[in-house]
Write an enzyme that holds these catalytic residues in place. Structure first.
Site, mmCIF file in Angstrom:
data_model
loop_
_atom_site.group_PDB
_atom_site.id
_atom_site.type_symbol
_atom_site.label_atom_id
_atom_site.label_comp_id
_atom_site.label_asym_id
_atom_site.label_seq_id
_atom_site.Cartn_x
_atom_site.Cartn_y
_atom_site.Cartn_z
ATOM 1 N N VAL A 1 0.846 -1.209 0.000
ATOM 2 C CA VAL A 1 0.000 0.000 0.000
ATOM 3 C C VAL A 1 0.877 1.252 0.000
ATOM 4 C CG1 VAL A 1 -1.686 1.341 1.335
ATOM 5 C CG2 VAL A 1 -1.947 -1.130 1.138
ATOM 6 N N ASP B 1 10.844 3.243 5.955
ATOM 7 C CA ASP B 1 10.583 1.884 6.435
ATOM 8 C C ASP B 1 11.622 1.537 7.490
ATOM 9 O OD1 ASP B 1 8.725 -0.529 5.128
ATOM 10 O OD2 ASP B 1 10.465 -1.284 6.237
ATOM 11 N N GLU C 1 -7.767 2.732 1.694
ATOM 12 C CA GLU C 1 -7.397 2.346 0.316
ATOM 13 C C GLU C 1 -8.372 1.293 -0.205
ATOM 14 O OE1 GLU C 1 -6.115 -0.803 -0.468
ATOM 15 O OE2 GLU C 1 -5.742 -1.626 1.533
ATOM 16 N N ASN D 1 -15.240 -4.384 1.910
ATOM 17 C CA ASN D 1 -14.649 -5.722 1.784
ATOM 18 C C ASN D 1 -15.625 -6.803 2.249
ATOM 19 O OD1 ASN D 1 -12.325 -4.949 0.560
ATOM 20 N ND2 ASN D 1 -10.961 -5.364 2.283
ATOM 21 N N GLY E 1 -16.344 -20.138 -7.549
ATOM 22 C CA GLY E 1 -15.042 -20.794 -7.617
ATOM 23 C C GLY E 1 -14.696 -21.472 -6.312
ATOM 24 N N CYS F 1 -6.295 -9.483 2.517
ATOM 25 C CA CYS F 1 -7.234 -8.481 3.047
ATOM 26 C C CYS F 1 -8.588 -9.061 3.430
ATOM 27 C CB CYS F 1 -7.446 -7.384 2.011
ATOM 28 S SG CYS F 1 -5.905 -6.618 1.525
ATOM 29 N N LYS G 1 -8.885 -11.245 6.691
ATOM 30 C CA LYS G 1 -8.526 -10.403 7.851
ATOM 31 C C LYS G 1 -9.605 -9.347 8.127
ATOM 32 C CE LYS G 1 -5.458 -7.051 6.755
ATOM 33 N NZ LYS G 1 -5.963 -5.725 7.068
ATOM 34 N N ARG H 1 -0.760 -15.331 0.532
ATOM 35 C CA ARG H 1 -1.449 -15.199 1.822
ATOM 36 C C ARG H 1 -2.910 -15.626 1.696
ATOM 37 N NH1 ARG H 1 0.313 -9.248 3.357
ATOM 38 N NH2 ARG H 1 0.277 -9.093 1.087
HETATM 39 C C1 UGA Z 1 -9.412 -6.662 -2.159
HETATM 40 C C2 UGA Z 1 -10.455 -5.659 -2.660
HETATM 41 O O1 UGA Z 1 -10.911 -6.025 -3.956
HETATM 42 C C3 UGA Z 1 -9.858 -4.249 -2.711
HETATM 43 O O2 UGA Z 1 -10.859 -3.307 -3.070
HETATM 44 C C4 UGA Z 1 -9.316 -3.890 -1.324
HETATM 45 O O3 UGA Z 1 -8.734 -2.606 -1.307
HETATM 46 C C5 UGA Z 1 -8.266 -4.909 -0.936
HETATM 47 O O4 UGA Z 1 -8.872 -6.222 -0.904
HETATM 48 C C6 UGA Z 1 -7.738 -4.508 0.414
HETATM 49 O O5 UGA Z 1 -8.502 -4.513 1.382
HETATM 50 O O6 UGA Z 1 -6.580 -4.057 0.508
HETATM 51 P P1 UGA Z 1 -7.458 -8.092 -3.309
HETATM 52 O O7 UGA Z 1 -7.401 -8.850 -2.024
HETATM 53 O O8 UGA Z 1 -6.186 -7.626 -3.899
HETATM 54 O O9 UGA Z 1 -8.389 -6.768 -3.140
HETATM 55 O O10 UGA Z 1 -8.097 -9.054 -4.390
HETATM 56 P P2 UGA Z 1 -9.525 -9.260 -5.107
HETATM 57 O O11 UGA Z 1 -9.362 -8.970 -6.541
HETATM 58 O O12 UGA Z 1 -10.577 -8.527 -4.405
HETATM 59 O O13 UGA Z 1 -9.744 -10.828 -4.957
HETATM 60 C C7 UGA Z 1 -9.849 -11.438 -3.675
HETATM 61 C C8 UGA Z 1 -10.201 -12.905 -3.792
HETATM 62 O O14 UGA Z 1 -11.545 -13.061 -4.205
HETATM 63 C C9 UGA Z 1 -9.356 -13.689 -4.786
HETATM 64 O O15 UGA Z 1 -8.994 -14.912 -4.202
HETATM 65 C C10 UGA Z 1 -10.290 -13.898 -5.966
HETATM 66 O O16 UGA Z 1 -9.983 -15.046 -6.693
HETATM 67 C C11 UGA Z 1 -11.623 -14.011 -5.257
HETATM 68 N N1 UGA Z 1 -12.789 -13.680 -6.110
HETATM 69 C C12 UGA Z 1 -12.943 -12.424 -6.602
HETATM 70 C C13 UGA Z 1 -13.740 -14.649 -6.375
HETATM 71 O O17 UGA Z 1 -13.630 -15.808 -5.922
HETATM 72 N N2 UGA Z 1 -14.832 -14.318 -7.149
HETATM 73 C C14 UGA Z 1 -14.998 -13.079 -7.640
HETATM 74 O O18 UGA Z 1 -16.026 -12.845 -8.314
HETATM 75 C C15 UGA Z 1 -14.038 -12.100 -7.372
#
Ligand code: UGA
Length: 445
Positions: free
Chosen positions: A15, A34, A149, A206, A251, A258, A261, A325
């Site tokens: 971030v 850092d 964020e 989230n 899936g 994120c 948590k 993670r």
């Molecule tokens: C997520 C949120 O999308 C961000 O908006 C947020 O800022 C971030 O967490 C955070 O709190 O910092 P991220 O964890 O990088 O982002 O990844 P995502 O793209 O949201 O995917 C998360 C998980 O959900 C992945 O394992 C993905 O495969 C799964 N997923 C996503 C599904 O199983 N189905 C979906 O339709 C979408």
């Protein structure tokens, strides 16, 4: 850029570096601080500690405006200080704020007004506590703003520069305006609010994204029982403009640093306040069970999994990242190892050799599927679209694909001679499996 500022970043993690790089791109001077010496040394010579598309380019392009340091005193030059430290879960499921408090302890003393901006995801009420601590330490001149964020791994730079909204929660309107001005040049609605609401917006966003995914996964599970296809169902439902198509892909469940948590933190936050957040408890449980559904699908075709070789394709929690993670792959591979299977894994960037000691991580997809009784797609890497090839079919002991991300076309995959199992899609009849003699396999430990 009319109003350029000096922005301090506390924490050169994912971030922090995306935030610092993008503020530099907007014309501000940036000081990134850092506590890890090797990290600062690597950043000074242009090396990133993780894989994130476009970030290296942004940092390189703006290198004259970005300075990396170990010295907290240098942050005294910053007008606005962004706290971008990790807030991992504690054993109780609450967020561990020790890095946030350390950052506060190291605040440089300053005569002029600085603003402390919380980017890290924190429980609702943290801002109030920080404000009280600042006041108690005689730092009433330090402003406090919550500016969560909404960056997703793999698209973080794009998400920062083209956000759906910018949320700014402040105790003082003047501080809110100064943080807002930093973003000038970015087109997005600004949500101005109090600090507690800004903190809640992040957690609720989230939580709702995970609720959508667990919801469509439960629909997928029912689809399997009643003979419907979740892909068509999700499309048909998602086209309703009130519902929308996003985060509606069935899936093997959500992972990443994120979601788990933050959902757990919100559930605990509610619990600590005397409220049982039943819906989130179900969202979390559905996700835990969803990761394991693959095992039942394999057993349906292969019987006992002991002694069988299974290829686990894709390890990262999603494509375009090397992040492991909370990755569903770790649960699936560990379950298979516990059943006594021999597990061969593949991922183009993630390395799970230390975490999955009993599994063999292969360099190529073909190597991973060689001798396998089934191939399981866990992460929808583009490379896996070509999986149903003749070469792969001939290399496998049994041509069975369990598609945990509904990446492949079931008809084409079956036409290529594979038995195919997706998530929430009409299933393969047992008869589709060719009668190939099973080679001797040994469990790798
Ligand atoms: C997520 C949120 O999308 C961000 O908006 C947020 O800022 C971030 O967490 C955070 O709190 O910092 P991220 O964890 O990088 O982002 O990844 P995502 O793209 O949201 O995917 C998360 C998980 O959900 C992945 O394992 C993905 O495969 C799964 N997923 C996503 C599904 O199983 N189905 C979906 O339709 C979408």
């Amino acid at each position: 850029m009319t109003d350029s500022r000096t922005v301090g970043i506390v924490g050169a993690g994912w971030v922090g570096l995306v935030t610092g790089g993008c503020f530099a791109e907007l014309g501000h001077d940036v000081i990134v601080r850092d506590i890890v010496g090797e990290r600062i040394d690597a950043l000074r010579v242009g090396r990133l500690p993780f894989h994130e598309p476009d970030l290296s380019d942004v940092l390189a392009r703006n290198s004259e405006r970005i300075r990396y340091t170990l010295d907290a005193a240098e942050l005294a030059e910053a007008d606005i200080l962004f706290v971008c430290v990790q807030t991992p879960p504690t054993y109780s499921g609450d967020a561990d704020l020790s890095y946030v408090w350390n950052a506060l302890d190291e605040l440089p003393s300053n005569q002029r007004r600085q603003i402390l901006v919380m980017k890290s995801t924190v429980p609702v009420g943290t801002g109030e506590k920080v404000r009280a601590t600042l006041d108690a330490r005689g730092l009433a001149n330090v402003g406090y703003v919550s500016n969560p964020e909404f960056l997703a791994e793999g698209t973080a730079v794009r998400d920062f520069m083209n956000p759906d909204r910018i949320v700014i929660g402040a105790f003082a309107g003047e501080d809110s305006a100064r943080v807002e001005a930093l973003y000038s040049g970015i087109e997005a609605p600004i949500v101005r609010t109090d600090v507690a609401s800004a903190e809640m917006i992040k957690l609720a966003a989230n939580a709702f994204l995970t609720t959508r995914i667990s919801f469509i996964n439960e629909i997928a599970n029912v689809c399997e029982l009643v003979g419907a296809d979740v892909e068509d169902v999700a499309r048909g439902v998602g086209l309703d403009h009130r519902l929308g198509p996003h985060f509606f892909r069935a899936g093997v469940g959500w992972g990443g640093s994120c979601f788990g948590k933050d959902v757990s933190a919100l559930k605990q936050l509610a619990g600590n306040s005397g409220y049982h957040f039943q819906l989130l408890a179900a969202v979390i449980e559905v996700n835990e069970l969803q990761k394991r559904k693959v095992i039942a699908k394999l057993e349906k075709h292969l019987g006992k999994l002991r002694g069988k070789t299974i290829a686990v394709l894709g390890l990262a929690f999603k494509p375009n990242t090397d992040d492991l993670r909370d990755a569903p792959s770790l649960v699936i591979a560990s379950r298979l190892l516990a059943e006594g299977s021999s597990v061969r894994t593949w991922d183009p960037v993630a390395n799970a050799r230390d975490r999955l000691k009993g599994a063999l991580q292969c360099e190529t997809v073909l190597d991973a599927v060689t001798g396998a009784h089934a191939a399981v797609i866990v992460t929808e890497w583009e490379e896996l679209r070509d999986l149903p090839s003749r070469e792969v079919r001939e290399a496998m002991a049994r041509p069975l694909i369990v598609d945990g991300r509904n990446l492949l076309d079931p008809e084409e995959t079956r036409a290529a001679g594979f038995a195919y199992e997706g998530i929430g899609r009409p299933t393969s009849p047992f008869a589709a499996l060719p009668e190939t003699p099973e080679p001797e396999t040994r469990v790798q430990r």
